[in-house]
Design an enzyme around this catalytic site. Structure first.
Site, PDB file in Angstrom:
ATOM      1  CD  GLN A  36      -3.957  16.730 -15.019  1.00 49.03           C
ATOM      2  OE1 GLN A  36      -4.866  17.170 -13.981  1.00 49.03           O
ATOM      3  NE2 GLN A  36      -3.199  17.633 -15.573  1.00 49.03           N
ATOM      4  N   UNK A  37      -6.575  11.079 -15.062  1.00 52.30           N
ATOM      5  CA  UNK A  37      -7.715  10.355 -14.398  1.00 52.30           C
ATOM      6  C   UNK A  37      -7.257   9.064 -13.600  1.00 52.30           C
ATOM      7  N   GLY A  38      -7.870   8.692 -12.632  1.00 50.79           N
ATOM      8  CA  GLY A  38      -7.315   7.268 -11.960  1.00 50.79           C
ATOM      9  C   GLY A  38      -7.447   6.315 -12.778  1.00 50.79           C
ATOM     10  CE  LYS A  39     -10.678   2.082 -14.222  1.00 48.69           C
ATOM     11  NZ  LYS A  39     -10.534   0.633 -13.811  1.00 48.69           N
ATOM     12  CB  THR A  40      -4.618   8.044 -17.126  1.00 50.70           C
ATOM     13  OG1 THR A  40      -5.744   9.293 -16.753  1.00 50.70           O
ATOM     14  CG2 THR A  40      -3.899   8.412 -18.133  1.00 50.70           C
TER      15      THR A  40
END
EC number: 1.11.1.12
Length: 197
Positions: free
Chosen positions: A72-76
Site C-alpha cells: 500500500q505504498u505510493g512506490k508499490t
C-alpha cells in the site's frame, strides 16, 4: 575464573570460528544472536511466504537483489513492475530477487502472508517472496541487521532502513556490493548488474 563464565566468554568466539570454517559456513545459518559473525548472506535462513524455512545458501552462485516490500505504498506499483521486469530479463543470467514484506513504514503492509502472496500474484511475481518481517529494531530479521552494517550496505544518515523498497545488491559470494535507497527505482540497479552477473 569459573567454568560457567569462561564458557559464556568463549561461546561467541567458537561460534564465529565455526561459521568461518571452510565447509561449515554453507551448512550453518546465522541466527538472531550470531548474525554479527556471518560472512555472507548464504549463512542466513528465512521463512518463505508459505512459512517454510529456507537456508539462503540456495542463492550461492547467484546475484541477488534483496528488498523490503509493501502493498500500500505510493512506490508499490513502480517497484513491483520493475522488479518483475528485471527478473524476467535477467533470471536466466543468474539474477535472483528476494522480497521481504514489512509493515514498519506507515503500516503499508498490514495483510497476512496469504494476502500479500495474492497481491503479488496480481503482478505475476515469479521471484521469491518471504514472510513478513521487521527490518529495523531489536526484532529485525538477522539478515537485515547484517546487511545494514556491511561496508557497502550502510545507509546515509545512519544504517536504519528509511522506508519501503530499500534494495541491496548481493554478489555471487553472498556479499553486499551496493545499497539503493527507497527513492531509487529498481531499473537503476540494471546498470550495475553486468559487473556481477
Amino acid at each position: 575464573m569459573s567454568w560457567g563464565r569462561l564458557s559464556r566468554l568463549l561461546k561467541p568466539a567458537l561460534l564465529c570460528g565455526a561459521l568461518a570454517a571452510p565447509g561449515l559456513a554453507g551448512t550453518m545459518c546465522a541466527s538472531r544472536d550470531d548474525w554479527r559473525c556471518a560472512r555472507s548472506m548464504h549463512e542466513f535462513s528465512a521463512k518463505d511466504i508459505d512459512g517454510h524455512m529456507v537456508c539462503l545458501d540456495k542463492y550461492r552462485g547467484f546475484v541477488c537483489i534483496v528488498t523490503n516490500v509493501a502493498s500500500q505504498u505510493g512506490k508499490t506499483d513502480v517497484n513491483y513492475t520493475q522488479l518483475v521486469d528485471l527478473h524476467a530479463r535477467y533470471a536466466e543470467c543468474g539474477l535472483r530477487i528476494l522480497a521481504f514484506p514489512c509493515n514498519q513504514f506507515g503500516r503499508q503492509e498490514p495483510g497476512s502472508n496469504q494476502e500479500i502472496k495474492e497481491f503479488a500474484a496480481g503482478y505475476n511475481v515469479k521471484f521469491d517472496m518471504y514472510s513478513k518481517i521487521c527490518v529495523n529494531g531489536d526484532d529485525a530479521h538477522p539478515l537485515w541487521k547484517w546487511m545494514k552494517v556491511q561496508p557497502k550496505g550502510r545507509g546515509m544518515l545512519g544504517n536504519a532502513i528509511k522506508w519501503n523498497f530499500t534494495k541491496f545488491l548481493i554478489d555471487k559470494n553472498g556479499c553486499v556490493v551496493k545499497r539503493y535507497g527507497p527513492m531509487e527505482e529498481p531499473q537503476v540497479i540494471e546498470k550495475d548488474l553486468p559487473c556481477y552477473l
